[in-house]
Enzyme design. Sequence first.
Site: not given
Ligand code: CP
Length: 306
Positions: A53-54, A82, A103, A131
Amino acid sequence: MINKHLIDPMDFSIYELDEIFKLAQEIIAEPKRFSHMCDGKILAALFYEPSTRTRFSFEAAMMRLGGNILGFSEPNSSSASKGETLADTIKMVSIYADVIAMRHPKEGSARVASKYSSVPVINAGDGGHQHPTQTLTDLLTIKILKKKLTGHTIGICGDLKYGRTVHSLIKAMSRYENIKFILISPKELKIPEYIKEEILSKNNIEFKEVERLEEVISELDILYMTRIQKERFFNEEEYLRLKDSYILDLEKMNVAKDDMIVMHPLPRVNEIAMEVDYDSRAAYFKQAEYGMYVRMALIVKLLGVM
Ligand code: CP
């Protein structure tokens, strides 16, 4: 908001959040009006951890705004493999791109990245910590489906220890009036003490901790289910013992309020039975859709293109 970083949900004021939600709702109503807003701009999506999703919603958001994307979903395909430091990677990428969504499995990594970046850095999840764009998604969902961000009893169920979406959501909702939390988890996965002390108690927010969802589901306006975070466990046996602690099914939904909504940041594993997907109170796929629109609004605001 132009050129600001978004590392923690508290980085934006309530006024700034309102501006983002207002814009997201304008985009939902009339997406075509925004389809060239980011022509010529580049988003870098640096994903050192898996995501559906993100990452895709950031990429789709930038494409729907007319912009371009670069990045990786597998750090081994970058020079991180590396031995390049995060600081050097960020210095380079901020030359190539206008905004960075990152991320990373290490808590605090997004804050470090922001120190070395000449363009806005958006924390797309740092370990078990925060998040914030999931929180924007969650707040927009509540605002649209429950019509307001105040006066809700919110049950948060599952892995409250490692679930970064939970930590960010509690932080962000602590600024709205008349919010009550019911924290539902096995004792091994309770909410960290710092969230209780520094956010809930400090802000006089009513909360209770329970182990059984059945005990409290009828009290809730919002039920926020979460996955047991397998990747954060040090001990596989403990994960296997706890993984099916909660399974929301229609039997449990039968005693919930008619207007309760069920949210989940996704991905789900076993914690919501598929039969619940057909209940009109299931909001999690709509929530994921709103995530794309709120990220469009966020990119527009950070780049200052309107
Ligand atoms: N909600 C969320 O962070 O989903 P993903 O890990 O798929 O990005």
